[in-house]
Design a protein around this motif. Structure first.
Motif, PDB file in Angstrom:
ATOM      1  N   UNK A  62       0.860  -1.176   0.000  1.00 26.16           N
ATOM      2  CA  UNK A  62       0.000   0.000   0.000  1.00 26.16           C
ATOM      3  C   UNK A  62       0.899   1.229   0.000  1.00 26.16           C
ATOM      4  N   UNK A  63       0.735   2.124  -0.955  1.00 26.52           N
ATOM      5  CA  UNK A  63       1.609   3.302  -1.016  1.00 26.52           C
ATOM      6  C   UNK A  63       1.519   4.150   0.256  1.00 26.52           C
ATOM      7  N   UNK A  64       2.654   4.733   0.602  1.00 22.43           N
ATOM      8  CA  UNK A  64       2.730   5.552   1.808  1.00 22.43           C
ATOM      9  C   UNK A  64       2.835   7.020   1.428  1.00 22.43           C
ATOM     10  N   UNK A  65       1.994   7.839   2.084  1.00 21.80           N
ATOM     11  CA  UNK A  65       2.104   9.280   1.920  1.00 21.80           C
ATOM     12  C   UNK A  65       3.235   9.783   2.811  1.00 21.80           C
ATOM     13  N   UNK A  66       4.115  10.539   2.241  1.00 20.48           N
ATOM     14  CA  UNK A  66       5.264  11.035   2.991  1.00 20.48           C
ATOM     15  C   UNK A  66       4.885  12.255   3.826  1.00 20.48           C
ATOM     16  N   UNK A  67       5.470  12.365   4.993  1.00 20.03           N
ATOM     17  CA  UNK A  67       5.246  13.583   5.776  1.00 20.03           C
ATOM     18  C   UNK A  67       5.908  14.773   5.079  1.00 20.03           C
ATOM     19  N   UNK A  68       5.310  15.945   5.254  1.00 16.58           N
ATOM     20  CA  UNK A  68       5.842  17.169   4.652  1.00 16.58           C
ATOM     21  C   UNK A  68       5.862  18.264   5.709  1.00 16.58           C
ATOM     22  N   UNK A  69       6.587  19.321   5.417  1.00 16.56           N
ATOM     23  CA  UNK A  69       6.610  20.463   6.333  1.00 16.56           C
ATOM     24  C   UNK A  69       5.211  21.064   6.463  1.00 16.56           C
ATOM     25  N   UNK A  70       4.465  21.129   5.354  1.00 20.73           N
ATOM     26  CA  UNK A  70       3.094  21.646   5.423  1.00 20.73           C
ATOM     27  C   UNK A  70       2.234  20.786   6.340  1.00 20.73           C
ATOM     28  N   UNK A  71       2.384  19.478   6.219  1.00 19.35           N
ATOM     29  CA  UNK A  71       1.637  18.558   7.065  1.00 19.35           C
ATOM     30  C   UNK A  71       1.993  18.704   8.534  1.00 19.35           C
ATOM     31  N   UNK A  72       3.282  18.895   8.809  1.00 21.86           N
ATOM     32  CA  UNK A  72       3.714  19.084  10.194  1.00 21.86           C
ATOM     33  C   UNK A  72       3.124  20.362  10.784  1.00 21.86           C
ATOM     34  N   UNK A  73       3.105  21.420   9.999  1.00 21.96           N
ATOM     35  CA  UNK A  73       2.526  22.685  10.472  1.00 21.96           C
ATOM     36  C   UNK A  73       1.029  22.536  10.707  1.00 21.96           C
ATOM     37  N   UNK A  74       0.354  21.839   9.807  1.00 25.34           N
ATOM     38  CA  UNK A  74      -1.083  21.629   9.950  1.00 25.34           C
ATOM     39  C   UNK A  74      -1.390  20.777  11.180  1.00 25.34           C
ATOM     40  N   UNK A  75      -0.613  19.737  11.397  1.00 28.37           N
ATOM     41  CA  UNK A  75      -0.807  18.894  12.586  1.00 28.37           C
ATOM     42  C   UNK A  75      -0.620  19.717  13.855  1.00 28.37           C
ATOM     43  N   UNK A  76       0.385  20.586  13.859  1.00 26.23           N
ATOM     44  CA  UNK A  76       0.613  21.440  15.030  1.00 26.23           C
ATOM     45  C   UNK A  76      -0.570  22.372  15.257  1.00 26.23           C
ATOM     46  N   UNK A  77      -1.150  22.881  14.181  1.00 23.81           N
ATOM     47  CA  UNK A  77      -2.318  23.753  14.311  1.00 23.81           C
ATOM     48  C   UNK A  77      -3.519  22.973  14.839  1.00 23.81           C
ATOM     49  N   UNK A  78      -3.704  21.732  14.367  1.00 18.04           N
ATOM     50  CA  UNK A  78      -4.785  20.891  14.879  1.00 18.04           C
ATOM     51  C   UNK A  78      -4.633  20.685  16.381  1.00 18.04           C
ATOM     52  N   UNK A  79      -3.394  20.453  16.815  1.00 14.84           N
ATOM     53  CA  UNK A  79      -3.125  20.216  18.241  1.00 14.84           C
ATOM     54  C   UNK A  79      -3.249  21.493  19.065  1.00 14.84           C
ATOM     55  N   UNK A  80      -2.846  22.604  18.493  1.00 13.88           N
ATOM     56  CA  UNK A  80      -2.883  23.870  19.233  1.00 13.88           C
ATOM     57  C   UNK A  80      -4.314  24.326  19.486  1.00 13.88           C
ATOM     58  N   UNK A  81      -5.205  24.048  18.521  1.00 13.48           N
ATOM     59  CA  UNK A  81      -6.544  24.619  18.598  1.00 13.48           C
ATOM     60  C   UNK A  81      -7.657  23.648  18.961  1.00 13.48           C
ATOM     61  N   UNK A  82      -7.482  22.343  18.674  1.00 10.73           N
ATOM     62  CA  UNK A  82      -8.612  21.428  18.823  1.00 10.73           C
ATOM     63  C   UNK A  82      -8.256  20.132  19.538  1.00 10.73           C
ATOM     64  N   UNK A  83      -7.284  19.424  19.029  1.00 14.29           N
ATOM     65  CA  UNK A  83      -7.002  18.079  19.531  1.00 14.29           C
ATOM     66  C   UNK A  83      -6.092  18.097  20.759  1.00 14.29           C
ATOM     67  N   UNK A  84      -6.288  17.149  21.680  1.00 14.71           N
ATOM     68  CA  UNK A  84      -5.420  17.084  22.851  1.00 14.71           C
ATOM     69  C   UNK A  84      -4.033  16.550  22.477  1.00 14.71           C
TER      70      UNK A  84
END
Length: 149
Positions: A62-84
């Motif tokens: 199954x192909x793997x999506x690679x992590x990116x800097x954009x993805x890391x920033x988005x994940x940080x925003x998800x954690x900062x504002x919504x997710x624990x």
């Protein structure tokens, strides 16, 4: 992924999830381009060695999506504002799928991912970053048109 290969559960809800997951995998999987992330591989690599081997074998090819800097920033925003903080893996997985323009994210994680109230709060964060969240749903929701319609 664990529901697909795990031993049948005595818990009725878990057993139903296992059965629905297996049915989706057998009947519907071929209709979708499936991808995984490092988060999926990390989760699959935890626990009982026999189950780990089954999960990893199932994920082979199954192909793997690679992590990116954009993805890391988005994940940080998800954690900062919504997710624990304890949902860092979930935030990363959702962000990778979002940046990768995945149409559907299939999961049984209804605490942090397939959760309409949280998704309502995550959508504007993704939109501000220029992305659209994937449709996050359970295998049951992605089974296709009901035979009763």
């Amino acid at each position: 992924m664990s529901y697909l290969v795990s031993r049948p559960s005595q818990d009725l809800v878990v057993a139903a999830h296992q059965q629905l997951t297996r049915e989706w995998w057998q009947r519907r999987r071929s209709l979708f381009a499936c991808f995984i992330s490092d988060v999926v591989l990390d989760e699959a690599d935890e626990g009982d060695a026999e189950q780990v081997a089954l999960r990893l074998r199932t994920l082979e090819g199954i192909p793997k999506l690679a992590p990116t800097a954009e993805g890391e920033h988005l994940a940080m925003a998800f954690l900062a504002d919504v997710l624990p903080a304890k949902a860092a893996g979930d935030a990363a997985h959702l962000a990778i799928a979002t940046v990768g323009k995945v149409k559907y994210l299939l999961t049984w994680n209804c605490n942090h991912l397939a959760n309409a109230q949280l998704l309502d709060r995550l959508e504007p964060i993704a939109a501000t970053a220029g992305f659209k969240l994937p449709r996050v749903c359970t295998p049951e929701e992605l089974m296709g048109v009901s035979a009763y319609e």
